[in-house]
Design a protein around this motif. Structure first.
Motif, PDB file in Angstrom:
ATOM      1  N   HIS A 213       1.199  -0.749  -0.078  1.00 19.15           N
ATOM      2  CA  HIS A 213       0.298  -0.098  -0.252  1.00 19.15           C
ATOM      3  C   HIS A 213       0.946   1.115  -0.318  1.00 19.15           C
ATOM      4  CE1 HIS A 213      -3.852  -2.135   0.288  1.00 19.15           C
ATOM      5  NE2 HIS A 213      -3.671  -2.879   1.549  1.00 19.15           N
ATOM      6  N   ALA A 214       1.980   1.178   0.767  1.00 19.64           N
ATOM      7  CA  ALA A 214       2.456   2.226   0.658  1.00 19.64           C
ATOM      8  C   ALA A 214       3.465   2.479  -0.630  1.00 19.64           C
ATOM      9  CB  ALA A 214       3.737   2.742   2.432  1.00 19.64           C
ATOM     10  N   ALA A 215       3.354   1.615  -1.799  1.00 26.73           N
ATOM     11  CA  ALA A 215       3.928   1.991  -2.909  1.00 26.73           C
ATOM     12  C   ALA A 215       3.349   2.182  -3.355  1.00 26.73           C
ATOM     13  CB  ALA A 215       5.203   0.635  -3.484  1.00 26.73           C
ATOM     14  N   GLY A 216       2.084   2.450  -3.570  1.00 24.77           N
ATOM     15  CA  GLY A 216       1.034   2.908  -3.445  1.00 24.77           C
ATOM     16  C   GLY A 216      -0.120   2.010  -4.938  1.00 24.77           C
ATOM     17  N   VAL A 217      -0.165   0.540  -4.276  1.00 28.67           N
ATOM     18  CA  VAL A 217      -0.805  -0.163  -4.684  1.00 28.67           C
ATOM     19  C   VAL A 217      -1.602   0.190  -3.651  1.00 28.67           C
ATOM     20  CG1 VAL A 217      -0.443  -2.561  -4.021  1.00 28.67           C
ATOM     21  CG2 VAL A 217      -1.954  -2.177  -5.970  1.00 28.67           C
ATOM     22  N   ARG A 218      -3.593   0.171  -3.633  1.00 33.18           N
ATOM     23  CA  ARG A 218      -4.630   0.139  -3.099  1.00 33.18           C
ATOM     24  C   ARG A 218      -4.990  -1.329  -2.638  1.00 33.18           C
ATOM     25  NH1 ARG A 218      -9.752   3.466  -4.691  1.00 33.18           N
ATOM     26  NH2 ARG A 218     -10.081   3.354  -2.540  1.00 33.18           N
ATOM     27  N   LEU A 219      -5.265  -2.064  -3.331  1.00 33.42           N
ATOM     28  CA  LEU A 219      -5.928  -3.450  -3.119  1.00 33.42           C
ATOM     29  C   LEU A 219      -4.691  -4.430  -3.319  1.00 33.42           C
ATOM     30  CD1 LEU A 219      -8.296  -5.414  -2.438  1.00 33.42           C
ATOM     31  CD2 LEU A 219      -8.857  -4.703  -5.474  1.00 33.42           C
ATOM     32  N   VAL A 220      -4.892  -5.004  -2.349  1.00 35.56           N
ATOM     33  CA  VAL A 220      -3.755  -6.703  -2.408  1.00 35.56           C
ATOM     34  C   VAL A 220      -5.199  -7.958  -1.736  1.00 35.56           C
ATOM     35  CG1 VAL A 220      -1.579  -7.715  -1.544  1.00 35.56           C
ATOM     36  CG2 VAL A 220      -2.047  -4.717  -1.698  1.00 35.56           C
ATOM     37  N   VAL A 221      -4.765  -8.453  -3.066  1.00 34.76           N
ATOM     38  CA  VAL A 221      -5.047  -9.803  -2.233  1.00 34.76           C
ATOM     39  C   VAL A 221      -4.207 -11.093  -2.868  1.00 34.76           C
ATOM     40  CG1 VAL A 221      -7.480 -11.309  -3.667  1.00 34.76           C
ATOM     41  CG2 VAL A 221      -7.274  -8.990  -4.130  1.00 34.76           C
ATOM     42  N   LEU A 222      -4.318 -11.940  -1.402  1.00 38.95           N
ATOM     43  CA  LEU A 222      -3.669 -13.074  -1.223  1.00 38.95           C
ATOM     44  C   LEU A 222      -4.434 -13.756  -1.169  1.00 38.95           C
ATOM     45  CD1 LEU A 222      -0.420 -13.588  -0.322  1.00 38.95           C
ATOM     46  CD2 LEU A 222      -1.597 -13.609   2.455  1.00 38.95           C
ATOM     47  N   THR A 223      -3.301 -14.992  -2.742  1.00 39.50           N
ATOM     48  CA  THR A 223      -4.513 -16.407  -2.166  1.00 39.50           C
ATOM     49  C   THR A 223      -3.640 -17.247  -1.599  1.00 39.50           C
ATOM     50  OG1 THR A 223      -3.441 -17.268  -4.537  1.00 39.50           O
ATOM     51  CG2 THR A 223      -5.836 -15.662  -4.266  1.00 39.50           C
ATOM     52  N   ARG A 224      -4.715 -18.266  -0.548  1.00 40.98           N
ATOM     53  CA  ARG A 224      -3.940 -18.532   0.223  1.00 40.98           C
ATOM     54  C   ARG A 224      -4.466 -20.390  -0.108  1.00 40.98           C
ATOM     55  NH1 ARG A 224      -5.071 -15.387   5.623  1.00 40.98           N
ATOM     56  NH2 ARG A 224      -3.374 -15.662   6.478  1.00 40.98           N
ATOM     57  N   GLY A 225      -4.806 -20.358  -0.678  1.00 46.21           N
ATOM     58  CA  GLY A 225      -4.722 -22.403  -1.388  1.00 46.21           C
ATOM     59  C   GLY A 225      -6.344 -22.793  -0.621  1.00 46.21           C
ATOM     60  N   ALA A 226      -5.992 -23.913  -0.055  1.00 41.30           N
ATOM     61  CA  ALA A 226      -7.129 -24.271   0.629  1.00 41.30           C
ATOM     62  C   ALA A 226      -7.638 -23.390   1.644  1.00 41.30           C
ATOM     63  CB  ALA A 226      -7.107 -25.610   1.663  1.00 41.30           C
ATOM     64  N   ARG A 227      -6.788 -22.295   2.563  1.00 39.67           N
ATOM     65  CA  ARG A 227      -7.504 -21.370   3.496  1.00 39.67           C
ATOM     66  C   ARG A 227      -7.804 -20.063   2.687  1.00 39.67           C
ATOM     67  NH1 ARG A 227      -3.491 -19.270   6.426  1.00 39.67           N
ATOM     68  NH2 ARG A 227      -2.141 -19.789   5.077  1.00 39.67           N
ATOM     69  N   GLY A 228      -8.422 -20.085   1.480  1.00 38.71           N
ATOM     70  CA  GLY A 228      -9.188 -18.964   1.228  1.00 38.71           C
ATOM     71  C   GLY A 228      -8.293 -17.202   0.803  1.00 38.71           C
ATOM     72  N   ALA A 229      -8.738 -16.127   0.796  1.00 43.44           N
ATOM     73  CA  ALA A 229      -7.757 -15.424   0.613  1.00 43.44           C
ATOM     74  C   ALA A 229      -8.310 -14.560   1.442  1.00 43.44           C
ATOM     75  CB  ALA A 229      -8.412 -14.949  -0.748  1.00 43.44           C
ATOM     76  N   LEU A 230      -7.534 -13.356   1.518  1.00 44.93           N
ATOM     77  CA  LEU A 230      -6.984 -12.525   2.797  1.00 44.93           C
ATOM     78  C   LEU A 230      -7.075 -11.236   1.189  1.00 44.93           C
ATOM     79  CD1 LEU A 230      -6.121 -10.863   4.750  1.00 44.93           C
ATOM     80  CD2 LEU A 230      -3.994 -11.184   4.278  1.00 44.93           C
ATOM     81  N   ALA A 231      -7.336  -9.866   1.570  1.00 43.99           N
ATOM     82  CA  ALA A 231      -7.647  -9.112   1.537  1.00 43.99           C
ATOM     83  C   ALA A 231      -7.654  -7.859   1.530  1.00 43.99           C
ATOM     84  CB  ALA A 231      -8.840  -8.960  -0.004  1.00 43.99           C
ATOM     85  N   SER A 232      -7.265  -6.250   1.532  1.00 45.40           N
ATOM     86  CA  SER A 232      -6.237  -5.308   1.605  1.00 45.40           C
ATOM     87  C   SER A 232      -7.066  -3.807   1.211  1.00 45.40           C
ATOM     88  CB  SER A 232      -5.419  -5.043   3.066  1.00 45.40           C
ATOM     89  OG  SER A 232      -5.343  -4.251   3.051  1.00 45.40           O
ATOM     90  N   LEU A 233      -7.713  -3.533   1.221  1.00 48.40           N
ATOM     91  CA  LEU A 233      -8.239  -2.062   0.475  1.00 48.40           C
ATOM     92  C   LEU A 233      -7.959  -0.984   1.000  1.00 48.40           C
ATOM     93  CD1 LEU A 233      -9.417  -0.978  -1.908  1.00 48.40           C
ATOM     94  CD2 LEU A 233     -11.886  -0.913  -0.621  1.00 48.40           C
ATOM     95  N   ASP A 234      -6.861  -0.390   1.179  1.00 47.57           N
ATOM     96  CA  ASP A 234      -6.687   0.251   1.356  1.00 47.57           C
ATOM     97  C   ASP A 234      -6.011   0.616   3.146  1.00 47.57           C
ATOM     98  OD1 ASP A 234      -6.764   2.305  -0.634  1.00 47.57           O
ATOM     99  OD2 ASP A 234      -8.514   2.925  -0.426  1.00 47.57           O
ATOM    100  N   GLY A 235      -5.753  -0.749   3.530  1.00 41.80           N
ATOM    101  CA  GLY A 235      -5.391  -0.864   4.860  1.00 41.80           C
ATOM    102  C   GLY A 235      -6.837  -1.713   5.176  1.00 41.80           C
ATOM    103  N   LYS A 236      -8.013  -1.749   5.196  1.00 41.12           N
ATOM    104  CA  LYS A 236      -9.209  -2.225   5.441  1.00 41.12           C
ATOM    105  C   LYS A 236      -8.428  -3.924   4.949  1.00 41.12           C
ATOM    106  CE  LYS A 236     -12.137   2.319   5.003  1.00 41.12           C
ATOM    107  NZ  LYS A 236     -13.117   2.704   5.446  1.00 41.12           N
TER     108      LYS A 236
END
Length: 320
Positions: A213-236
């Motif tokens: 986020h600090a580098a500039g991207v608003r939305l980060v989505v991390l896929t975790r296989g069988a554990r689903g996904a973690l997403a961060s929108l402006d830190g939320k």
């Protein structure tokens, strides 16, 4: 609402899967069309998103396989380059969990030879989103031209990136060096837990999201296989579980997730520009749809994403 158009830029790769040999001292291979960007374009088109694919298609036997597969899935190849170089080949061995280990045959192949003139000829279009990443962003000689194309597209479209780190072909430090530039140009960064460990070894997901986020991207989505996904929108942050699934193999699952995620946002008119109207609830809904698309991909062999008509009624409603 008709889904917004998405342009995908990147490579096609012939995925050759080993199978039991017919005789001693022989090796049998089953070749399927693959490559992260190609898989994403196919999944988008099959879900119903108008998908334009900018790629360099070889004229060899694998290139003809790619073209037939892409066209049969409804992908727009009007911006594809007819390349003289051979296709890229990846040989995959699957473990007991369906995870693939690859060896690559990629020297001098078509996918990395982009020129500024070729990309200029592809020209701007009315796509709401440009998705790219994987090896096209890091393999020379074409990578600088691809980066410049992304920067130009960012003035009018949402930019989505998937690093898809391949350490056998490109050292992870090359990705690390370039990732801050990509984050400055991108609106969405989608990556896997394996990518995270290669890019920021030992870093917790929350801290990694804050770094990007600090580098500039608003939305980060991390896929975790069988554990689903973690997403961060402006830190939320939001976490979405994966559905229970029968796993044949995981090849192409991350690409199908990306396609499902972008398709869901585009179906609601949320792509285009800097995602100013996006809420964290929208992100959660898109992740919930995307993990179901990925699960359906895991249930069949190879990178073979589902068609829209194969979704369950719940999935179909979610995609509208």
């Amino acid at each position: 609402m008709r889904p917004q158009q998405v342009t995908v830029l990147g490579e096609c790769v012939a995925d050759a899967f080993t199978s039991p040999p017919p005789a001693p001292a022989e090796l049998s291979l089953r070749v399927l069309p693959g490559g992260g960007p190609a898989n994403t374009a196919v999944a988008l088109a099959r879900l119903g998103t108008p998908a334009r694919f900018l790629t360099r298609l070889s004229q060899d036997v694998f290139g003809r396989l790619f073209r037939a597969h892409l066209e049969a899935s409804g992908v727009d190849l009007s911006g594809a380059v007819r390349a003289a170089e051979p296709s890229t080949l990846a040989v995959a061995e699957l473990d007991d969990q369906g995870q693939a280990a690859y060896s690559f045959h990629a020297e001098g192949t078509a996918d990395w030879q982009w020129t500024r003139a070729e990309l200029a000829a592809a020209g701007p279009d009315d796509s709401a989103c440009l998705h790219s990443g994987s090896l096209a962003l890091v393999r020379d000689p074409g990578a600088p031209a691809v980066e410049e194309f992304l920067a130009r597209a960012a003035t009018t479209a949402t930019v989505s990136l998937d690093p898809n780190v391949r350490p056998l072909l490109v050292r992870p430090d090359v990705y690390r060096q370039r990732l801050p530039r990509w984050c400055a140009a991108a609106d969405i960064l989608r990556l896997s837990e394996e990518d995270l460990e290669l890019l920021l070894p030992g870093t917790a997901p929350d801290r990694a999201c804050d770094t990007w986020h600090a580098a500039g991207v608003r939305l980060v989505v991390l896929t975790r296989g069988a554990r689903g996904a973690l997403a961060s929108l402006d830190g939320k942050r939001v976490e979405v579980p994966a559905p229970a699934a029968r796993v044949v193999d995981t090849v192409g699952a991350g690409d199908s997730f990306t396609a499902g995620f972008l398709h869901h946002l585009g179906s609601r008119g949320l792509l285009g520009g800097r995602l100013d109207g996006l809420r964290v609830d929208d992100v959660a809904d898109a992740c919930a749809f995307a993990v179901r698309v990925a699960a359906l991909t895991c249930a069949v062999a190879g990178p073979n994403p589902p068609w829209g008509h194969q979704l369950t009624p719940v999935d179909a409603v979610a995609s509208e």
